[in-house]
Structure formats: structure tokens, C-alpha cells
Design a protein around this motif. Structure first.
Motif, PDB file in Angstrom:
ATOM      1  N   GLN A 142      -2.828  34.200  32.235  1.00  0.00           N
ATOM      2  CA  GLN A 142      -1.806  33.816  33.204  1.00  0.00           C
ATOM      3  C   GLN A 142      -2.378  32.866  34.245  1.00  0.00           C
ATOM      4  O   GLN A 142      -1.750  31.877  34.623  1.00  0.00           O
ATOM      5  N   PHE A 143      -3.595  33.137  34.708  1.00  0.00           N
ATOM      6  CA  PHE A 143      -4.232  32.270  35.705  1.00  0.00           C
ATOM      7  C   PHE A 143      -4.482  30.878  35.116  1.00  0.00           C
ATOM      8  O   PHE A 143      -4.216  29.864  35.757  1.00  0.00           O
ATOM      9  N   LEU A 144      -4.957  30.811  33.885  1.00  0.00           N
ATOM     10  CA  LEU A 144      -5.192  29.523  33.236  1.00  0.00           C
ATOM     11  C   LEU A 144      -3.887  28.765  33.025  1.00  0.00           C
ATOM     12  O   LEU A 144      -3.867  27.534  33.074  1.00  0.00           O
ATOM     13  N   ALA A 145      -2.786  29.479  32.844  1.00  0.00           N
ATOM     14  CA  ALA A 145      -1.483  28.830  32.641  1.00  0.00           C
ATOM     15  C   ALA A 145      -0.947  28.193  33.922  1.00  0.00           C
ATOM     16  O   ALA A 145      -0.054  27.351  33.858  1.00  0.00           O
ATOM     17  N   GLU A 146      -1.485  28.572  35.079  1.00  0.00           N
ATOM     18  CA  GLU A 146      -1.067  27.961  36.342  1.00  0.00           C
ATOM     19  C   GLU A 146      -1.631  26.543  36.441  1.00  0.00           C
ATOM     20  O   GLU A 146      -2.658  26.237  35.835  1.00  0.00           O
ATOM     21  N   PRO A 147      -0.991  25.671  37.219  1.00  0.00           N
ATOM     22  CA  PRO A 147      -1.425  24.264  37.275  1.00  0.00           C
ATOM     23  C   PRO A 147      -2.605  23.998  38.215  1.00  0.00           C
ATOM     24  O   PRO A 147      -2.483  23.369  39.253  1.00  0.00           O
TER      25      PRO A 147
ATOM     26  N   LEU B 124     -21.773  16.718  30.980  1.00  0.00           N
ATOM     27  CA  LEU B 124     -20.805  15.942  31.738  1.00  0.00           C
ATOM     28  C   LEU B 124     -19.781  16.929  32.277  1.00  0.00           C
ATOM     29  O   LEU B 124     -19.236  17.732  31.529  1.00  0.00           O
ATOM     30  N   THR B 125     -19.524  16.882  33.578  1.00  0.00           N
ATOM     31  CA  THR B 125     -18.535  17.756  34.202  1.00  0.00           C
ATOM     32  C   THR B 125     -17.641  16.895  35.076  1.00  0.00           C
ATOM     33  O   THR B 125     -18.126  16.199  35.969  1.00  0.00           O
ATOM     34  N   VAL B 126     -16.330  16.922  34.791  1.00  0.00           N
ATOM     35  CA  VAL B 126     -15.369  16.081  35.503  1.00  0.00           C
ATOM     36  C   VAL B 126     -14.074  16.869  35.751  1.00  0.00           C
ATOM     37  O   VAL B 126     -13.728  17.764  34.980  1.00  0.00           O
ATOM     38  N   PRO B 127     -13.339  16.515  36.809  1.00  0.00           N
ATOM     39  CA  PRO B 127     -12.037  17.151  37.023  1.00  0.00           C
ATOM     40  C   PRO B 127     -11.014  16.595  36.028  1.00  0.00           C
ATOM     41  O   PRO B 127     -11.095  15.437  35.629  1.00  0.00           O
ATOM     42  N   ILE B 128     -10.074  17.459  35.628  1.00  0.00           N
ATOM     43  CA  ILE B 128      -9.083  17.020  34.647  1.00  0.00           C
ATOM     44  C   ILE B 128      -7.831  17.894  34.720  1.00  0.00           C
ATOM     45  O   ILE B 128      -7.907  19.076  35.050  1.00  0.00           O
ATOM     46  N   TRP B 129      -6.684  17.271  34.428  1.00  0.00           N
ATOM     47  CA  TRP B 129      -5.446  18.017  34.238  1.00  0.00           C
ATOM     48  C   TRP B 129      -5.460  18.579  32.823  1.00  0.00           C
ATOM     49  O   TRP B 129      -6.020  17.978  31.900  1.00  0.00           O
ATOM     50  N   TYR B 130      -4.800  19.718  32.647  1.00  0.00           N
ATOM     51  CA  TYR B 130      -4.741  20.350  31.328  1.00  0.00           C
ATOM     52  C   TYR B 130      -3.410  21.075  31.196  1.00  0.00           C
ATOM     53  O   TYR B 130      -2.691  21.277  32.173  1.00  0.00           O
ATOM     54  N   GLN B 131      -3.114  21.508  29.984  1.00  0.00           N
ATOM     55  CA  GLN B 131      -1.920  22.308  29.721  1.00  0.00           C
ATOM     56  C   GLN B 131      -2.335  23.533  28.918  1.00  0.00           C
ATOM     57  O   GLN B 131      -3.215  23.435  28.036  1.00  0.00           O
ATOM     58  N   TYR B 132      -1.712  24.663  29.244  1.00  0.00           N
ATOM     59  CA  TYR B 132      -2.003  25.901  28.525  1.00  0.00           C
ATOM     60  C   TYR B 132      -0.818  26.845  28.623  1.00  0.00           C
ATOM     61  O   TYR B 132      -0.228  27.008  29.691  1.00  0.00           O
ATOM     62  N   THR B 133      -0.468  27.479  27.510  1.00  0.00           N
ATOM     63  CA  THR B 133       0.520  28.540  27.452  1.00  0.00           C
ATOM     64  C   THR B 133      -0.202  29.782  26.935  1.00  0.00           C
ATOM     65  O   THR B 133      -0.929  29.684  25.937  1.00  0.00           O
ATOM     66  N   PRO B 134      -0.055  30.937  27.612  1.00  0.00           N
ATOM     67  CA  PRO B 134      -0.765  32.139  27.164  1.00  0.00           C
ATOM     68  C   PRO B 134      -0.625  32.376  25.660  1.00  0.00           C
ATOM     69  O   PRO B 134       0.453  32.255  25.088  1.00  0.00           O
TER      70      PRO B 134
ATOM     71  N   ASP C 102     -10.397  27.419  39.380  1.00  0.00           N
ATOM     72  CA  ASP C 102     -10.629  28.395  40.431  1.00  0.00           C
ATOM     73  C   ASP C 102      -9.645  28.209  41.570  1.00  0.00           C
ATOM     74  O   ASP C 102      -8.901  27.226  41.612  1.00  0.00           O
ATOM     75  N   ARG C 103      -9.648  29.175  42.460  1.00  0.00           N
ATOM     76  CA  ARG C 103      -8.877  29.100  43.695  1.00  0.00           C
ATOM     77  C   ARG C 103      -9.652  29.870  44.752  1.00  0.00           C
ATOM     78  O   ARG C 103     -10.500  30.708  44.431  1.00  0.00           O
ATOM     79  N   LEU C 104      -9.345  29.593  46.014  1.00  0.00           N
ATOM     80  CA  LEU C 104     -10.042  30.256  47.110  1.00  0.00           C
ATOM     81  C   LEU C 104      -9.164  31.221  47.895  1.00  0.00           C
ATOM     82  O   LEU C 104      -9.681  32.049  48.635  1.00  0.00           O
ATOM     83  N   ALA C 105      -7.839  31.112  47.761  1.00  0.00           N
ATOM     84  CA  ALA C 105      -6.951  31.980  48.535  1.00  0.00           C
ATOM     85  C   ALA C 105      -5.783  32.403  47.656  1.00  0.00           C
ATOM     86  O   ALA C 105      -5.359  31.630  46.798  1.00  0.00           O
ATOM     87  N   PRO C 106      -5.229  33.565  47.769  1.00  0.00           N
ATOM     88  CA  PRO C 106      -5.540  34.563  48.792  1.00  0.00           C
ATOM     89  C   PRO C 106      -6.814  35.333  48.509  1.00  0.00           C
ATOM     90  O   PRO C 106      -7.282  36.097  49.345  1.00  0.00           O
ATOM     91  N   SER C 107      -7.387  35.157  47.341  1.00  0.00           N
ATOM     92  CA  SER C 107      -8.688  35.733  47.018  1.00  0.00           C
ATOM     93  C   SER C 107      -9.442  34.708  46.187  1.00  0.00           C
ATOM     94  O   SER C 107      -8.858  33.775  45.643  1.00  0.00           O
ATOM     95  N   ILE C 108     -10.736  34.884  46.095  1.00  0.00           N
ATOM     96  CA  ILE C 108     -11.546  33.978  45.289  1.00  0.00           C
ATOM     97  C   ILE C 108     -11.430  34.425  43.834  1.00  0.00           C
ATOM     98  O   ILE C 108     -11.755  35.565  43.497  1.00  0.00           O
ATOM     99  N   ARG C 109     -10.915  33.520  43.000  1.00  0.00           N
ATOM    100  CA  ARG C 109     -10.678  33.840  41.596  1.00  0.00           C
ATOM    101  C   ARG C 109     -11.073  32.645  40.745  1.00  0.00           C
ATOM    102  O   ARG C 109     -10.848  31.513  41.132  1.00  0.00           O
ATOM    103  N   TYR C 110     -11.651  32.924  39.575  1.00  0.00           N
ATOM    104  CA  TYR C 110     -11.920  31.835  38.637  1.00  0.00           C
ATOM    105  C   TYR C 110     -11.751  32.324  37.212  1.00  0.00           C
ATOM    106  O   TYR C 110     -11.861  33.515  36.920  1.00  0.00           O
ATOM    107  N   VAL C 111     -11.479  31.373  36.336  1.00  0.00           N
ATOM    108  CA  VAL C 111     -11.444  31.614  34.898  1.00  0.00           C
ATOM    109  C   VAL C 111     -12.166  30.447  34.238  1.00  0.00           C
ATOM    110  O   VAL C 111     -11.946  29.288  34.574  1.00  0.00           O
TER     111      VAL C 111
END
Length: 143
Positions: free
Chosen positions: A10-15, A33-43, A72-81
Motif C-alpha cells: 500500500q505504501f509503495l502504491a502511494e505517489p 547509479l541512484t537517481v530520483p524517479i517517478w514510478y507506478q505500482y498497484t498492489p 520514504d516519508r518523514l511525517a507523520p512517522s518515519i517510514r520507508y519501503v
């Protein structure tokens, strides 16, 4: 706390903007090589990205036949996938796919202008599909 499979998907499915990482050299003389990128995912499905057919990303992904995305995100909690897996397909991108991806990240009123610009100016694009194989995911709670 480790995330369940459902929470990771579910977290990966978020934009989120992902960090894409791919091996940059079999000789060990270069870091990935590590770069920022847009992606698409459906659970339950595959992850896909768009990139230039002749880009460094496309070249390295073709050689490695796998890549990693980390969101990842920083708020409301620190979360990553983080998810890693093999490439399942590389195919010419369509304008509809570019519109879908842009619509995931941009305000609705900006999508058509962005798609027109990108379609004309970014060269031939490809869709790269990846089957999620290895997952990591953590939420360290509200601080």
C-alpha cells in the motif's frame, strides 16, 4: 517496526518519488547509479518506470536486468519501503502511460502541458517493468 506485506504494498502504491538504484559496473569500480524517479505500482502487480531509451538508466538496467526502488516519508512517522527485483519487460512507452504517470504526481491542470512537452522533447521513452522480489519496510513510529 517492520511493515506487513499489505502495508509495504500500500505504501509503495502511494505517489512517492522513488530513489532508483542500479548496478553501475560489474568490475566494482563504480558505485550504483541512484537517481530520483517517478514510478507506478498497484498492489500485487509489477512496478514500472519510464526512462529514455538511450539513457544511462536504461543502459544499466539492461545490463543488470534488475533494479531497486526505495520510497520514504518523514511525517507523520518515519517510514520507508525498498523493493528489488528482476526486469520483466522493456517496451516502447505510450502517450497514455506518460499521462498516467504524470497524473500520479502533478496537479490535474498541469498534466496535459507536461505530457505535451515531455512527448516532444525527451526523446524515445521506454517502460521498464520489474517484478517485486525482495522487500524491506519499516515504520519507526511517531516521534
Amino acid at each position: 517496526m517492520a511493515l506487513s506485506r499489505e502495508e509495504r504494498e500500500q505504501f509503495l502504491a502511494e505517489p512517492h518519488v522513488a530513489a532508483l538504484s542500479v548496478d553501475a559496473g560489474a568490475k566494482g569500480d563504480r558505485a550504483p547509479l541512484t537517481v530520483p524517479i517517478w514510478y507506478q505500482y498497484t498492489p500485487g502487480g509489477e512496478v514500472w518506470i519510464l526512462t529514455g531509451r538511450d539513457s544511462r538508466k536504461a543502459e544499466l538496467i539492461a545490463a543488470a536486468q534488475r533494479f531497486t526502488l526505495m520510497v520514504d516519508r518523514l511525517a507523520p512517522s518515519i517510514r520507508y519501503v525498498s523493493v528489488e527485483g528482476p526486469v520483466t519487460a522493456v517496451e516502447p512507452a505510450t502517450r497514455e502511460q506518460l499521462t498516467e504517470l504524470a497524473g500520479r504526481y502533478l496537479p490535474a491542470e498541469k498534466v496535459a502541458g507536461y505530457v505535451d512537452f515531455a512527448w516532444r522533447n525527451h526523446g524515445v521513452q521506454v517502460v521498464v517493468r520489474m517484478r517485486p522480489q525482495r522487500w524491506l519496510g519499516t515504520d519507526i513510529g511517531t516521534l
